[in-house]
Design a protein around this motif. Structure first.
Motif, mmCIF file in Angstrom:
data_model
loop_
_atom_site.group_PDB
_atom_site.id
_atom_site.type_symbol
_atom_site.label_atom_id
_atom_site.label_comp_id
_atom_site.label_asym_id
_atom_site.label_seq_id
_atom_site.Cartn_x
_atom_site.Cartn_y
_atom_site.Cartn_z
ATOM 1 N N SER A 138 42.831 27.525 35.270
ATOM 2 C CA SER A 138 43.039 28.870 35.806
ATOM 3 C C SER A 138 42.183 29.881 35.050
ATOM 4 O O SER A 138 41.560 29.559 34.024
ATOM 5 C CB SER A 138 44.512 29.267 35.661
ATOM 6 N N THR A 139 42.177 31.100 35.540
ATOM 7 C CA THR A 139 41.451 32.165 34.841
ATOM 8 C C THR A 139 42.045 32.398 33.451
ATOM 9 O O THR A 139 41.314 32.754 32.517
ATOM 10 C CB THR A 139 41.486 33.468 35.653
ATOM 11 N N LEU A 140 43.343 32.197 33.298
ATOM 12 C CA LEU A 140 43.965 32.347 31.976
ATOM 13 C C LEU A 140 43.444 31.290 31.002
ATOM 14 O O LEU A 140 43.242 31.577 29.808
ATOM 15 C CB LEU A 140 45.481 32.257 32.090
ATOM 16 N N LEU A 144 30.353 28.568 43.091
ATOM 17 C CA LEU A 144 29.282 28.533 42.094
ATOM 18 C C LEU A 144 28.455 29.812 42.150
ATOM 19 O O LEU A 144 28.123 30.393 41.117
ATOM 20 C CB LEU A 144 28.389 27.316 42.326
ATOM 21 N N ILE A 145 28.119 30.243 43.350
ATOM 22 C CA ILE A 145 27.333 31.479 43.505
ATOM 23 C C ILE A 145 28.066 32.650 42.858
ATOM 24 O O ILE A 145 27.480 33.442 42.115
ATOM 25 C CB ILE A 145 27.058 31.752 44.994
ATOM 26 N N TYR A 146 29.362 32.737 43.121
ATOM 27 C CA TYR A 146 30.143 33.856 42.585
ATOM 28 C C TYR A 146 30.196 33.824 41.056
ATOM 29 O O TYR A 146 29.917 34.838 40.393
ATOM 30 C CB TYR A 146 31.554 33.857 43.161
ATOM 31 N N VAL A 147 30.551 32.670 40.481
ATOM 32 C CA VAL A 147 30.700 32.623 39.015
ATOM 33 C C VAL A 147 29.354 32.785 38.321
ATOM 34 O O VAL A 147 29.260 33.428 37.273
ATOM 35 C CB VAL A 147 31.409 31.332 38.543
ATOM 36 N N ALA A 148 28.287 32.224 38.918
ATOM 37 C CA ALA A 148 26.976 32.324 38.291
ATOM 38 C C ALA A 148 26.477 33.763 38.291
ATOM 39 O O ALA A 148 26.012 34.280 37.257
ATOM 40 C CB ALA A 148 25.979 31.425 39.018
ATOM 41 N N LEU A 149 26.575 34.422 39.431
ATOM 42 C CA LEU A 149 26.050 35.784 39.530
ATOM 43 C C LEU A 149 26.953 36.788 38.810
ATOM 44 O O LEU A 149 26.464 37.769 38.244
ATOM 45 C CB LEU A 149 25.867 36.169 40.999
ATOM 46 N N THR A 150 28.252 36.545 38.809
ATOM 47 C CA THR A 150 29.165 37.410 38.054
ATOM 48 C C THR A 150 28.870 37.309 36.558
ATOM 49 O O THR A 150 28.887 38.313 35.833
ATOM 50 C CB THR A 150 30.626 37.030 38.331
ATOM 51 N N HIS A 151 28.595 36.084 36.097
ATOM 52 C CA HIS A 151 28.287 35.867 34.685
ATOM 53 C C HIS A 151 27.043 36.647 34.271
ATOM 54 O O HIS A 151 26.916 37.066 33.122
ATOM 55 C CB HIS A 151 28.086 34.368 34.445
ATOM 56 N N ARG A 152 26.140 36.863 35.229
ATOM 57 C CA ARG A 152 24.914 37.608 34.945
ATOM 58 C C ARG A 152 25.079 39.109 35.177
ATOM 59 O O ARG A 152 24.127 39.874 35.009
ATOM 60 C CB ARG A 152 23.784 37.089 35.838
ATOM 61 N N SER A 186 34.466 33.102 35.156
ATOM 62 C CA SER A 186 35.721 33.093 35.926
ATOM 63 C C SER A 186 36.945 33.313 35.036
ATOM 64 O O SER A 186 37.989 32.702 35.232
ATOM 65 C CB SER A 186 35.872 31.827 36.784
ATOM 66 N N THR A 187 36.803 34.193 34.062
ATOM 67 C CA THR A 187 37.942 34.673 33.283
ATOM 68 C C THR A 187 38.717 35.680 34.131
ATOM 69 O O THR A 187 38.305 36.021 35.246
ATOM 70 C CB THR A 187 37.447 35.362 32.001
ATOM 71 N N THR A 188 39.835 36.191 33.607
ATOM 72 C CA THR A 188 40.596 37.189 34.378
ATOM 73 C C THR A 188 39.768 38.448 34.590
ATOM 74 O O THR A 188 39.917 39.139 35.599
ATOM 75 C CB THR A 188 41.916 37.540 33.675
ATOM 76 N N ALA A 189 38.864 38.746 33.662
ATOM 77 C CA ALA A 189 38.018 39.942 33.791
ATOM 78 C C ALA A 189 36.995 39.788 34.915
ATOM 79 O O ALA A 189 36.724 40.731 35.662
ATOM 80 C CB ALA A 189 37.302 40.230 32.477
ATOM 81 N N SER A 190 36.429 38.580 35.045
ATOM 82 C CA SER A 190 35.400 38.370 36.073
ATOM 83 C C SER A 190 35.990 37.952 37.408
ATOM 84 O O SER A 190 35.357 38.116 38.449
ATOM 85 C CB SER A 190 34.375 37.332 35.598
ATOM 86 N N GLY A 191 37.205 37.421 37.406
ATOM 87 C CA GLY A 191 37.889 37.149 38.665
ATOM 88 C C GLY A 191 37.863 35.695 39.100
ATOM 89 O O GLY A 191 36.995 34.916 38.722
ATOM 90 N N ASP A 192 38.846 35.344 39.921
ATOM 91 C CA ASP A 192 38.993 34.007 40.468
ATOM 92 C C ASP A 192 37.927 33.788 41.549
ATOM 93 O O ASP A 192 37.823 34.574 42.497
ATOM 94 C CB ASP A 192 40.393 33.864 41.071
ATOM 95 N N PRO A 193 37.136 32.707 41.452
ATOM 96 C CA PRO A 193 36.093 32.471 42.456
ATOM 97 C C PRO A 193 36.609 31.886 43.769
ATOM 98 O O PRO A 193 35.854 31.801 44.740
ATOM 99 C CB PRO A 193 35.175 31.466 41.759
#
Length: 339
Positions: free
Chosen positions: A117-119, A285-293, A133-140
């Motif tokens: 989970s994000t937690l 993958l697109i969401y977590v990768a681009l959010t991470h950037r 995909s932490t709680t700050a970046s959000g659930d993908p």
């Protein structure tokens, strides 16, 4: 295990234990050809250690293909934590895993996956910055479902001649975070939902909220429908199960849907259009990768829309070449990875 690594062109395999927390973890880096490897962290029970490692290797290969076809400057990886019957301190276990990730010095970035989970990602983030995909970046999950929904519309257009899903019978096997979010979008589009899950509580919610028709989990694949959407864990399509399918197309969010590539040829012979899993389910993958950037949401949404066009391209090549879409997608991905 070396034979499997060689056959999948896997770059490296990393094992880690932490006796104080009971952690037993596997990280597979399949490729760094296009960038650092990114892959989710699974937290599931396995029959034995070899099964956990093999699962991670196959999934990491799929992540390399997924990132390449999604146009991301990333390699493919996967993490697996073997889940024990009793865990004394889950937070400490994931913090220990974070130290393992950090020891790889940025070669591997992890994210949420089945059983995590994000937690849990927040706990990993206590030990490393190489996590998303932490709680700050959000659930993908909602974005993964958004991509699969767009892919189902593209599949319907290619196989049925229209991307209007109203009245189509869609069988969703697995109502986890992505599967249920997909079911919600399908319901909103007017599709008739047939659903199953090992957790009957999730099935009841879908029946009550989405007017879905419940089926036994093992019976759903053989139920007549327009589109069968596998959204659970592990390979569900094998020589036997493919012969039981009564659908026009297979398009779902599950990773590693085929037990082997020959199953895709079997689907082709039966006239069932297959949407390759690592093409249609790239939204997460697109969401977590681009959010991470730090990419803005508008750009992420636009990138998600590319899933449908990439899938349409794969279908067009498959039709022209009279090959399975799975073989076409693999060829395209390997051309990007290996030239």
């Amino acid at each position: 295990m070396f034979a499997l690594m060689q056959s999948t062109r896997t770059q490296s395999l990393h094992l880690f234990t932490d006796p104080p927390t009971g952690l037993k973890a596997v990280v597979v880096i399949h490729s760094e050809q296009l960038g650092p490897a990114l892959g989710g962290c699974r937290y599931l029970p396995y029959a034995d250690d070899e099964s956990a490692i093999a699962d991670a290797i196959h999934l990491a290969q799929g992540m390399s293909y997924k990132a390449a076809l999604a146009g991301l400057a990333l390699g493919g990886g996967k993490a697996v934590i073997v889940r024990n019957a009793h865990v004394e301190n889950r937070a400490a276990l994931f913090e220990a895993f974070g130290r393992f990730v950090d020891s790889l010095q940025g070669r591997f970035i992890t994210a949420v996956d089945s059983g995590t989970s994000t937690l849990d990602m927040d706990c990993i983030a206590q030990s490393t910055q190489h996590v998303t995909s932490t709680t700050a970046s959000g659930d993908p999950s909602p974005h993964a479902a958004m991509g699969v929904f767009a892919g189902i519309r593209a599949t319907a257009m290619a196989r049925l001649g229209s991307d209007n899903l109203e009245g189509l019978r869609v069988a969703v096997q697995g109502l986890g975070n992505v599967g249920y979010a997909l079911a919600e979008q399908l319901h909103a589009a007017g599709a008739e939902l047939l659903v199953s899950d090992l957790d009957q509580g999730k099935v009841r919610v879908a029946v009550e909220q989405l007017n879905a028709k419940p089926f036994a989990h093992e019976a759903l694949a053989s139920t007549p429908c327009d589109i069968f959407a596998p959204c659970g864990v592990g390979p569900v399509l094998n020589g036997q199960s493919v012969m039981q399918l009564r659908c026009a197309a297979v398009a779902g969010s599950a990773n590693y849907q085929l037990t082997h590539l020959q199953v895709a040829d079997q689907l082709e012979r039966r006239g069932i259009l297959y949407a390759p899993d690592y093409v249609i389910n790239a939204g997460g993958l697109i969401y977590v990768a681009l959010t991470h950037r730090g990419t803005d949401h508008g750009t992420i949404t636009a990138h998600l829309a590319g899933i449908a066009s990439r899938l349409t391209e794969v279908f067009a090549h498959a039709q022209a070449e009279k090959r399975s879409p799975a073989r076409v997608a693999q060829t395209l991905a390997e051309r990007l990875l290996y030239g």
